[in-house]
Design a protein around this motif. Structure first.
Motif, PDB file in Angstrom:
ATOM      1  N   THR A   1      18.149  25.641  -3.387  1.00  0.00           N
ATOM      2  CA  THR A   1      17.727  25.821  -4.782  1.00  0.00           C
ATOM      3  C   THR A   1      17.623  27.280  -5.192  1.00  0.00           C
ATOM      4  OG1 THR A   1      15.398  25.715  -4.130  1.00  0.00           O
ATOM      5  CG2 THR A   1      16.452  23.655  -4.783  1.00  0.00           C
TER       6      THR A   1
ATOM      7  N   ARG B   1      25.094  15.748  -2.620  1.00  0.00           N
ATOM      8  CA  ARG B   1      23.875  15.007  -2.967  1.00  0.00           C
ATOM      9  C   ARG B   1      24.175  13.839  -3.920  1.00  0.00           C
ATOM     10  NH1 ARG B   1      19.078  17.353  -1.471  1.00  0.00           N
ATOM     11  NH2 ARG B   1      17.892  16.439  -3.203  1.00  0.00           N
TER      12      ARG B   1
ATOM     13  N   TYR C   1      16.906  17.939  -7.816  1.00  0.00           N
ATOM     14  CA  TYR C   1      15.787  18.824  -7.456  1.00  0.00           C
ATOM     15  C   TYR C   1      14.862  18.991  -8.659  1.00  0.00           C
ATOM     16  CZ  TYR C   1      18.121  20.201  -3.103  1.00  0.00           C
ATOM     17  OH  TYR C   1      18.699  20.210  -1.854  1.00  0.00           O
TER      18      TYR C   1
ATOM     19  N   ARG D   1      11.772  21.008  -8.413  1.00  0.00           N
ATOM     20  CA  ARG D   1      11.952  22.451  -8.190  1.00  0.00           C
ATOM     21  C   ARG D   1      12.769  23.067  -9.323  1.00  0.00           C
ATOM     22  NH1 ARG D   1      13.782  22.647  -1.899  1.00  0.00           N
ATOM     23  NH2 ARG D   1      13.484  24.897  -2.213  1.00  0.00           N
TER      24      ARG D   1
END
Length: 466
Positions: free
Chosen positions: A55, A102, A157, A160
């Motif tokens: 990230t 992902r 994510y 995040r």
């Protein structure tokens, strides 16, 4: 101390090692080796960062590769000869498409407009393959789908999203500063690799390979892409507390003026308008004051005669569009495409227009430059392009409706809408343009998803604090 410690992280040194190896090969005149080695080296670095710092460093590295790979290509070509099918240009696609790792997560497909666009892109690729253009179709698919895949990656994510937003905006701020410095030097002291590329690529619309006789493109491969970068960087400044927010805007505004890309000027105005719409109370006043200060700081440079003459001459053409050659050429081109109604129903498929046509042989040159992004969608996808249009409208609605959580989400919404507004003039969804749209929409969507979780977490955190 925090900034100093960050420089000692091995992830930073890994990226610097790639930069050093690239410069060493370029300086040694080993352009052929660089052309072959850069893609696997960049992909290897990206894979390591993807696994160890997904990230932060992976996201930042992807953006830097998009910004710098065209310059690496020019350095390689300058020493080994122009290569129209350079593998270096594939590097940004390769590092971005790692994000598909992902795709097995439900959240990857959680935002319907992204999923719908990917499905239409797949339809266009199949159509292009059936038309007998498999390689151009697949390459064009990669340039279109990689930004959407990257946006879907950010959705996985969501918790995040603030870290990712900070990384992306910070990268664009530093990138704008570095590339603006390079661009201004380029304008007055055109480097031999840049001059060689202008000549060898036959990029006549950029101008002549003579100082002050061309439109700025910096390290990117066209004035249009550089203008998009500057648009993003200038809007990103509104989320920054760095000293660069006062140093960079004058350089960026002058560089943007010298790209002569009027659509980007309009995109910046639209982005600023979105900031005012999603801002509240004092935030709006702060945005106005920052914009005024940045403009005032840029005025001395814009008033410098070689710059002012070019900029104000181009600015005046907006008022008198009837006599503008570029505007009339776009109108004529649109009329030509609209006359081909039969091809706008099912579509022609990917690889029939755009840069992918370079891979299709001598017969693929006709639609290499497409001066209307909306018509380009219908030319490629037929009526299926309506799904993309509705999806883009949904993205704009999401950005404006949910882009008011904090400075990061407001600026992300402004960037996405500002860049997307240029689709009227060119296909802003392709390549670098798409990387300035889909990931920022994903930031806004992720922020909306994760905000309730953070709000419910605060009472628990306060309980443990006691």
């Amino acid at each position: 101390m925090k900034a100093v410690r960050s420089w000692f992280r091995w992830e930073i040194w890994l990226q610097l090692a790639l930069a050093a190896a690239t410069l060493a090969l370029a300086a040694a005149g080993a352009g052929g080796v660089l052309n072959l080695a850069f893609l696997p080296l960049a992909a290897a670095v990206a894979l390591i960062l993807y696994l160890r710092s997904p990230t932060r460093d992976y996201v930042s590295f992807c953006l830097w590769i998009w910004m710098l790979a065209p310059l690496v290509r020019r350095l390689a070509d300058w020493s080994s000869g122009f290569n129209p099918l350079s593998l270096i240009i594939v590097a940004p696609l390769a590092v971005s498409l790692l994000a598909i790792g992902r795709a097995n997560r439900k959240s990857f497909w959680s935002y319907a407009p992204f999923t719908a666009i990917i499905i239409v892109y797949a339809y266009g690729a199949l159509l292009g393959i059936f038309q007998g253009q498999p390689i151009p179709a697949l390459y064009t698919l990669a340039t279109l789908v990689s930004p959407v895949i990257f946006g879907c990656y950010i959705l996985t994510y969501a918790d995040r999203s603030r870290e990712i937003a900070g990384t992306m905006l910070r990268t664009f701020i530093y990138g704008t500063f570095v590339l603006s410095l390079y661009a201004i030097d380029q304008y007055f002291n055109l480097r031999p690799w840049d001059a060689y590329w202008l000549t060898a690529s036959e990029f006549s619309s950029a101008g002549l390979p003579i100082p002050q006789m061309f439109r700025l493109f910096s390290t990117l491969n066209s004035p249009g892409h550089f203008a998009v970068l500057l648009l993003v960087g200038l809007l990103a400044m509104f989320s920054s507390s760095s000293r660069l927010r006062w140093i960079t805007p004058p350089l960026a505004l002058v560089s943007l003026a010298l790209t002569l890309v009027r659509s980007a000027w309009g995109g910046l105005a639209i982005g600023l308008l979105v900031l005012l719409v999603v801002g509240q109370g004092f935030q709006r006043l702060r945005y106005v004051l920052i914009g005024l200060v940045a403009t005032i700081l840029a005025l001395p440079l814009l008033s410098y005669e070689p710059i002012s003459e070019v900029f104000f001459g181009r600015l005046a053409s907006i008022v008198n569009l009837a006599e503008d050659n570029s505007y009339n050429a776009r109108l004529s081109f649109s009329d030509t495409i609209l006359s081909q109604v039969d091809s706008l129903v099912l579509g022609n498929g990917l690889g029939i227009s755009g840069l992918g046509t370079k891979l299709g042989g001598e017969n693929s040159d006709a639609m290499r430059v497409f001066d209307n992004g909306v018509l380009d969608l219908f030319y490629n996808f037929g009526l299926m392009a309506l799904i993309i249009v509705f999806s883009l409208a949904a993205m704009i609605y999401t950005a404006i409706k949910n882009g008011s959580f904090d400075d990061y989400s407001r600026v992300s919404a402004a960037i996405a809408v500002g860049v997307l507004s240029q689709i009227v003039f060119s296909n802003a969804l392709v390549g670098f343009g798409g990387m300035c749209i889909f990931p920022f929409v994903a930031i806004v969507v992720s922020w909306k998803v994760s905000a309730p979780r953070r709000q419910t977490a605060f009472p628990v955190q306060r309980a443990f604090a006691r």
